[in-house]
Scaffold this motif. Structure first.
Motif, mmCIF file in Angstrom:
data_model
loop_
_atom_site.group_PDB
_atom_site.id
_atom_site.type_symbol
_atom_site.label_atom_id
_atom_site.label_comp_id
_atom_site.label_asym_id
_atom_site.label_seq_id
_atom_site.Cartn_x
_atom_site.Cartn_y
_atom_site.Cartn_z
ATOM 1 N N SER A 52 -33.595 -34.721 11.129
ATOM 2 C CA SER A 52 -34.438 -33.848 10.714
ATOM 3 C C SER A 52 -34.862 -34.287 9.244
ATOM 4 C CB SER A 52 -33.661 -32.602 10.531
ATOM 5 O OG SER A 52 -32.549 -32.731 9.645
ATOM 6 N N ASP A 53 -36.141 -33.811 8.851
ATOM 7 C CA ASP A 53 -36.645 -33.923 7.580
ATOM 8 C C ASP A 53 -35.724 -33.241 6.617
ATOM 9 O OD1 ASP A 53 -38.739 -35.695 8.709
ATOM 10 O OD2 ASP A 53 -40.003 -33.816 8.886
ATOM 11 N N GLY A 54 -36.030 -33.807 5.253
ATOM 12 C CA GLY A 54 -35.418 -33.323 3.966
ATOM 13 C C GLY A 54 -33.896 -33.630 4.077
ATOM 14 N N ILE A 55 -33.303 -33.388 2.861
ATOM 15 C CA ILE A 55 -31.635 -33.534 2.595
ATOM 16 C C ILE A 55 -31.065 -31.998 2.353
ATOM 17 C CG2 ILE A 55 -29.952 -34.716 1.367
ATOM 18 C CD1 ILE A 55 -32.064 -36.835 0.833
ATOM 19 N N GLU A 56 -30.460 -31.614 3.171
ATOM 20 C CA GLU A 56 -29.615 -30.288 2.879
ATOM 21 C C GLU A 56 -28.174 -30.730 3.322
ATOM 22 O OE1 GLU A 56 -29.708 -25.594 4.272
ATOM 23 O OE2 GLU A 56 -30.965 -27.163 5.497
ATOM 24 N N ASN A 126 -23.287 -47.797 14.294
ATOM 25 C CA ASN A 126 -22.919 -48.871 15.097
ATOM 26 C C ASN A 126 -22.931 -50.355 14.496
ATOM 27 O OD1 ASN A 126 -24.037 -46.663 16.577
ATOM 28 N ND2 ASN A 126 -23.462 -47.690 18.504
ATOM 29 N N TRP A 127 -24.250 -50.599 13.911
ATOM 30 C CA TRP A 127 -24.268 -51.847 13.282
ATOM 31 C C TRP A 127 -24.623 -52.078 11.675
ATOM 32 C CZ3 TRP A 127 -27.072 -49.702 17.626
ATOM 33 C CH2 TRP A 127 -26.492 -50.152 18.721
ATOM 34 N N SER A 128 -25.192 -50.966 11.214
ATOM 35 C CA SER A 128 -25.563 -50.658 9.913
ATOM 36 C C SER A 128 -24.858 -50.144 8.882
ATOM 37 C CB SER A 128 -27.007 -50.305 9.472
ATOM 38 O OG SER A 128 -27.847 -51.392 10.570
ATOM 39 N N ALA A 129 -24.670 -50.284 7.807
ATOM 40 C CA ALA A 129 -23.882 -49.336 6.771
ATOM 41 C C ALA A 129 -25.295 -48.969 5.891
ATOM 42 C CB ALA A 129 -22.879 -49.850 5.844
ATOM 43 N N PRO A 130 -25.293 -47.741 5.280
ATOM 44 C CA PRO A 130 -26.249 -47.387 4.276
ATOM 45 C C PRO A 130 -26.215 -47.668 2.894
ATOM 46 C CG PRO A 130 -24.767 -45.657 4.452
ATOM 47 C CD PRO A 130 -24.292 -46.644 5.191
ATOM 48 N N GLN A 131 -26.278 -49.167 3.061
ATOM 49 C CA GLN A 131 -26.231 -49.794 1.474
ATOM 50 C C GLN A 131 -27.821 -49.614 0.716
ATOM 51 O OE1 GLN A 131 -24.673 -53.915 1.532
ATOM 52 N NE2 GLN A 131 -24.224 -53.586 3.755
ATOM 53 N N ASP A 132 -28.700 -49.406 1.687
ATOM 54 C CA ASP A 132 -29.954 -49.112 0.870
ATOM 55 C C ASP A 132 -30.079 -47.897 0.124
ATOM 56 O OD1 ASP A 132 -29.962 -48.173 3.277
ATOM 57 O OD2 ASP A 132 -32.027 -47.859 3.456
ATOM 58 N N SER A 133 -29.268 -46.978 0.396
ATOM 59 C CA SER A 133 -29.386 -45.611 -0.295
ATOM 60 C C SER A 133 -28.304 -45.406 -1.380
ATOM 61 C CB SER A 133 -29.140 -44.614 0.737
ATOM 62 O OG SER A 133 -28.138 -44.639 1.570
ATOM 63 N N THR A 134 -27.358 -46.640 -1.737
ATOM 64 C CA THR A 134 -26.474 -46.357 -2.852
ATOM 65 C C THR A 134 -27.066 -46.162 -4.187
ATOM 66 O OG1 THR A 134 -26.501 -48.940 -3.329
ATOM 67 C CG2 THR A 134 -24.967 -47.886 -1.701
ATOM 68 N N SER A 156 -30.429 -40.493 3.165
ATOM 69 C CA SER A 156 -31.389 -41.163 2.517
ATOM 70 C C SER A 156 -31.540 -42.617 2.973
ATOM 71 C CB SER A 156 -30.845 -41.265 0.943
ATOM 72 O OG SER A 156 -30.394 -39.932 0.469
ATOM 73 N N SER A 157 -30.940 -43.178 4.215
ATOM 74 C CA SER A 157 -31.089 -44.515 4.377
ATOM 75 C C SER A 157 -31.956 -44.845 5.461
ATOM 76 C CB SER A 157 -29.529 -44.819 4.907
ATOM 77 O OG SER A 157 -29.628 -46.259 5.351
ATOM 78 N N ASP A 158 -32.741 -45.914 5.244
ATOM 79 C CA ASP A 158 -33.561 -46.712 6.105
ATOM 80 C C ASP A 158 -32.877 -47.510 7.299
ATOM 81 O OD1 ASP A 158 -35.867 -45.418 5.378
ATOM 82 O OD2 ASP A 158 -36.335 -47.283 4.155
ATOM 83 N N TYR A 159 -31.571 -47.750 6.966
ATOM 84 C CA TYR A 159 -30.660 -48.421 7.725
ATOM 85 C C TYR A 159 -30.395 -47.692 8.799
ATOM 86 C CZ TYR A 159 -30.987 -52.382 4.073
ATOM 87 O OH TYR A 159 -31.461 -53.047 3.387
ATOM 88 N N VAL A 160 -29.868 -46.712 8.546
ATOM 89 C CA VAL A 160 -29.490 -45.704 9.639
ATOM 90 C C VAL A 160 -30.391 -45.591 10.561
ATOM 91 C CG1 VAL A 160 -28.858 -43.241 9.965
ATOM 92 C CG2 VAL A 160 -27.888 -44.538 8.260
ATOM 93 N N ASN A 161 -31.717 -45.252 10.303
ATOM 94 C CA ASN A 161 -32.988 -45.127 11.023
ATOM 95 C C ASN A 161 -33.123 -46.446 12.021
ATOM 96 O OD1 ASN A 161 -36.118 -45.566 11.504
ATOM 97 N ND2 ASN A 161 -35.809 -43.525 11.443
ATOM 98 N N HIS A 162 -32.717 -47.478 11.652
ATOM 99 C CA HIS A 162 -32.726 -48.516 12.244
ATOM 100 C C HIS A 162 -31.780 -48.325 13.498
ATOM 101 C CE1 HIS A 162 -30.757 -52.602 13.355
ATOM 102 N NE2 HIS A 162 -32.011 -53.199 13.479
ATOM 103 N N ASP A 163 -30.579 -48.122 13.191
ATOM 104 C CA ASP A 163 -29.670 -48.038 14.188
ATOM 105 C C ASP A 163 -30.035 -46.931 15.167
ATOM 106 O OD1 ASP A 163 -28.239 -50.008 12.493
ATOM 107 O OD2 ASP A 163 -26.294 -48.996 12.987
#
Length: 361
Positions: A52-56, A126-134, A156-163
């Protein structure tokens, strides 16, 4: 490029699946530095929340994340003359009356209990940690003390989107008509502080360890002094632990060797593909180098080339420094939003003036 041609790196769907955390952790968990809880399969309601969009954040502990604390102008500060439309920027969360965790209460409670039992956790899929949103976290790392921290990082992570959507994009046997079926998983690893100077990324191609790179791209003068010892320990770990037991012919693994270099810990295993960071190598180098059987190319940041790697990791995902500062201070957030609003009004006035000039012409 080699001879003007782009080097194709063959990776299969099966290769990627072997590198999924739950797959390799089942065999090598005893070599890792901390315990991990694997949640699989994930409730469809939680996956929908990630999509979903946004951060709640959860209502019950939203206050745990400083970025989402309410900040309202009043008679005690200089912004008491804000119009309602200005202050409304800060009240978006008030428009959302429902708690997102209402749709996955049981799972949310499991996550809370796991975090409580570990004290603090580092998440990954599975493969990625959200390091891009730290950048959004007060500690500038992945250390989560609550589900609010956890959800904030993941959302907030694009890496999560990758997985979730792009894990198999580089595979040579990917069939769009019949995409591979896999279960999305969430892993919470007990947080352990490590010294990044002795973490290394190791590249294996066709069952041969071909390259080792320093993981943290800062200059550490002492690394050259222990280079041979590092190589020896990584070779032994690869030969004794991974080579005969990991099902992939080509892969990338990360290890941590804390001083005094008596122990080695497996941090992660990744696919041998371009979306995995190659650090001090290029992927064309890794795909074409031909080392001798007992040779490996090991690279550190040196005093002479340190300037090349001065930018921080994941900097493409970073935001203006004013926003980073505002994320840890409510008053700064007010200042930042006020500044944005003024810039928006100035741009609007500029556009109006430009239009008027055009009409006169």
């Amino acid at each position: 490029m080699t001879d003007g041609h782009f080097v194709v790196i063959p990776v299969t769907v099966e290769d990627v699946l072997y590198c999924s955390f739950s797959s390799w952790y089942a065999k090598f968990g005893k070599y890792t530095i901390s315990d991990a809880a694997i949640f699989k399969p994930l409730p469809k309601e939680f996956v929908a929340y990630l999509e979903s969009d946004g951060i709640e954040l959860p209502k019950e502990n939203k206050k745990d994340s400083v970025l989402f604390q309410d900040a309202k102008p009043n008679s005690d500060n200089e912004y008491s003359d804000w119009e309602e439309s200005d202050a409304g920027i800060l009240k978006n969360s008030e428009k959302m009356n429902s708690d997102p965790t209402e749709h996955f209460k049981s799972f949310h409670n499991e996550l809370k209990e796991t975090i409580k039992s570990f004290g603090s956790v580092a998440p990954k899929l599975n493969w990625s940690a959200p390091q891009d949103s730290t950048w959004i976290m007060t500690g500038r790392n992945m250390k989560c003390f609550s589900t609010s921290d956890l959800f904030l990082l993941l959302k907030s992570s694009d890496y999560v989107n990758h997985d979730m959507y792009h894990a198999f994009d580089e595979t040579t046997d990917y069939d769009k008509a019949n995409p591979p079926k896999f279960e999305l998983e969430l892993i919470l690893r007990k947080w352990v502080d490590i010294n990044p100077s002795t973490e290394f990324r190791c590249f294996v191609r066709d069952r041969q360890l071909i390259a080792i790179s320093q993981r943290d791209l800062n200059y550490y003068s002492f690394l050259d002094e222990i280079k041979e010892e590092i190589m020896e320990k990584i070779f032994m770990f690869f030969d004794d632990v991974l080579m005969g037991k990991f099902d992939c012919n080509s892969f990338v693994f990360d290890v941590y060797i804390p001083k005094p270099l008596k122990k080695m810990y497996l941090i992660d295993i990744n696919p041998f593909q371009r979306s995995t960071e190659s650090l001090l190598f290029s992927w064309n180098e890794l795909a074409t180098m031909k080392p001798a059987d007992d040779d490996v190319d090991i690279r550190f940041v040196t005093e002479h080339n340190s300037g090349r790697f001065a930018s921080k990791a994941h900097s493409q995902n970073h935001v203006p420094v004013e926003f980073v500062n505002a994320s840890v201070d409510t008053q700064s957030m007010i200042d930042f939003l006020k500044k944005c609003k003024n810039m928006e009004l100035e741009n609007s006035d500029s556009d109006d003036s430009s239009n008027e000039e055009t009409e006169r012409l």
